[in-house]
Design a protein around this motif. Structure first.
Motif, PDB file in Angstrom:
ATOM      1  N   LYS A 106     124.100  74.222  -1.129  1.00  7.65           N
ATOM      2  CA  LYS A 106     124.625  75.550  -0.831  1.00  7.65           C
ATOM      3  C   LYS A 106     124.435  75.848   0.655  1.00  7.65           C
ATOM      4  O   LYS A 106     123.996  74.977   1.410  1.00  7.65           O
ATOM      5  N   LYS A 107     124.764  77.055   1.050  1.00  4.68           N
ATOM      6  CA  LYS A 107     124.694  77.440   2.456  1.00  4.68           C
ATOM      7  C   LYS A 107     123.258  77.365   2.962  1.00  4.68           C
ATOM      8  O   LYS A 107     122.318  77.816   2.294  1.00  4.68           O
ATOM      9  N   VAL A 108     123.083  76.819   4.148  1.00  5.30           N
ATOM     10  CA  VAL A 108     121.757  76.686   4.755  1.00  5.30           C
ATOM     11  C   VAL A 108     121.321  78.045   5.302  1.00  5.30           C
ATOM     12  O   VAL A 108     122.089  78.717   5.995  1.00  5.30           O
ATOM     13  N   ILE A 109     120.088  78.452   4.999  1.00  8.74           N
ATOM     14  CA  ILE A 109     119.618  79.765   5.428  1.00  8.74           C
ATOM     15  C   ILE A 109     118.624  79.691   6.592  1.00  8.74           C
ATOM     16  O   ILE A 109     118.282  80.712   7.174  1.00  8.74           O
ATOM     17  N   TYR A 110     118.164  78.493   6.928  1.00  8.99           N
ATOM     18  CA  TYR A 110     117.233  78.323   8.040  1.00  8.99           C
ATOM     19  C   TYR A 110     117.931  77.656   9.227  1.00  8.99           C
ATOM     20  O   TYR A 110     118.859  76.868   9.037  1.00  8.99           O
ATOM     21  N   THR A 111     117.460  77.960  10.409  1.00 11.29           N
ATOM     22  CA  THR A 111     117.954  77.259  11.596  1.00 11.29           C
ATOM     23  C   THR A 111     117.303  75.875  11.655  1.00 11.29           C
ATOM     24  O   THR A 111     116.298  75.623  10.981  1.00 11.29           O
ATOM     25  N   GLN A 112     117.866  74.994  12.487  1.00 10.56           N
ATOM     26  CA  GLN A 112     117.287  73.658  12.599  1.00 10.56           C
ATOM     27  C   GLN A 112     115.876  73.722  13.172  1.00 10.56           C
ATOM     28  O   GLN A 112     115.010  72.931  12.782  1.00 10.56           O
ATOM     29  N   ALA A 113     115.635  74.658  14.077  1.00 12.04           N
ATOM     30  CA  ALA A 113     114.287  74.805  14.631  1.00 12.04           C
ATOM     31  C   ALA A 113     113.289  75.182  13.544  1.00 12.04           C
ATOM     32  O   ALA A 113     112.160  74.670  13.499  1.00 12.04           O
ATOM     33  N   GLN A 114     113.684  76.084  12.644  1.00 14.15           N
ATOM     34  CA  GLN A 114     112.806  76.479  11.545  1.00 14.15           C
ATOM     35  C   GLN A 114     112.596  75.331  10.553  1.00 14.15           C
ATOM     36  O   GLN A 114     111.498  75.148  10.030  1.00 14.15           O
ATOM     37  N   ILE A 115     113.662  74.559  10.323  1.00  7.73           N
ATOM     38  CA  ILE A 115     113.539  73.390   9.443  1.00  7.73           C
ATOM     39  C   ILE A 115     112.549  72.393  10.030  1.00  7.73           C
ATOM     40  O   ILE A 115     111.718  71.816   9.312  1.00  7.73           O
ATOM     41  N   ASP A 116     112.619  72.199  11.346  1.00  8.36           N
ATOM     42  CA  ASP A 116     111.676  71.293  12.015  1.00  8.36           C
ATOM     43  C   ASP A 116     110.243  71.796  11.876  1.00  8.36           C
ATOM     44  O   ASP A 116     109.305  70.999  11.709  1.00  8.36           O
TER      45      ASP A 116
END
Length: 269
Positions: A106-116
């Motif tokens: 589904k749609k991603v709710i976190y930014t890549q920085a937050q995922i990192d």
């Protein structure tokens, strides 16, 4: 005058002193700079772990436990590694909206920085597969033909031979691989999300994974032309089964009617 001339410095003396000063400065930099860089990297990693822990407490702890130890609603995350986090959160599967047989994309709710940051925190709980680099999943040096062979041997049972996906048992399914980023495909092979088995480097080498990704990009790319037109074999087992039922069963019924008509006609004559 002779004494003053004897004390006068050589014209190159100033240049020698300058070069020695620069050499000493460079030597000091070589000694202290790596230590400073390592300390800065360690500080940045600590900050990422702290921020990731905060994000985890808000979005993940209710199912996976406050320390990632798992619960009745979610598995333990100790030892899953950064690659699992990058895949699950980067494809929008996590955080899950509701429990079920399988968590869909589904749609991603976190930014890549937050995922990192989340990945850094989970990695601190236990060692696991790391996020791959572009050199690992990029097309350079990949063998598309070998990738197709490996994909047909290891993946077609669930994903179909062109990666269109298919149905599994108990409400589960193998998702389509069309449009999935190469990095996430690599991470899925590394970590084995949900119903998928994992393929570590001891099973499929880094080069094998690169070859498989290159094959999928080739068969599902915008420039790929199918000589078969409808691509029945690429639409998955459901469409193939429906085709067999409609046309196969229809042909059998037509033959049965024809035989019955011929038999009745023969009896009358």
């Amino acid at each position: 005058m002779k004494k003053l001339s004897a004390r006068r410095r050589h014209p190159l003396a100033a240049l020698v002193v300058l070069l020695l000063a620069l050499a000493c400065t460079g030597g000091l930099y070589a000694v202290f700079a790596p230590a400073d860089k390592a300390k800065a990297d360690e500080t940045a990693q600590s900050l990422a772990i702290d921020e990731g822990k905060k994000l985890f407490a808000v979005g993940c702890a209710s199912c996976h436990g406050r320390g990632g130890e798992g619960s009745s609603d979610g598995p333990s995350l100790v030892g899953v590694g950064a690659a699992a986090v990058d895949f699950q959160v980067g494809t929008g599967r996590m955080p899950a909206q509701q429990p079920g047989a399988q968590v869909p994309r589904k749609k991603v709710i976190y930014t890549q920085a937050q995922i990192d940051q989340l990945a850094a925190y989970i990695s601190s709980l236990g060692a696991g597969p790391s996020v791959p680099t572009e050199a690992q999943y990029g097309p350079d040096g990949a063998d598309i033909a070998k990738g197709g062979e490996l994909f047909r041997d290891n993946c077609t049972q669930c994903h179909n031979f062109t990666g269109k996906g298919g149905a599994l048992t108990h409400g589960k399914f193998a998702p389509s691989l069309e449009g999935v980023s190469p990095k996430h495909i690599y991470e899925a092979m590394q970590t084995g999300p949900q119903n998928m088995p994992s393929f570590p480097d001891t099973t499929l080498s880094e080069q094998n994974k690169k070859d498989i990704i290159a094959y999928l990009n080739a068969v599902n790319g915008d420039d790929t032309v199918s000589p078969g037109g409808l691509e029945l074999g690429g639409l998955g087992p459901v469409s193939e089964g429906l085709f067999a039922w409609i046309f196969g069963l229809g042909a059998l019924i037509a033959v049965a009617v024809w035989v019955a008509a011929r038999t009745a006609k023969a009896k009358k004559s």
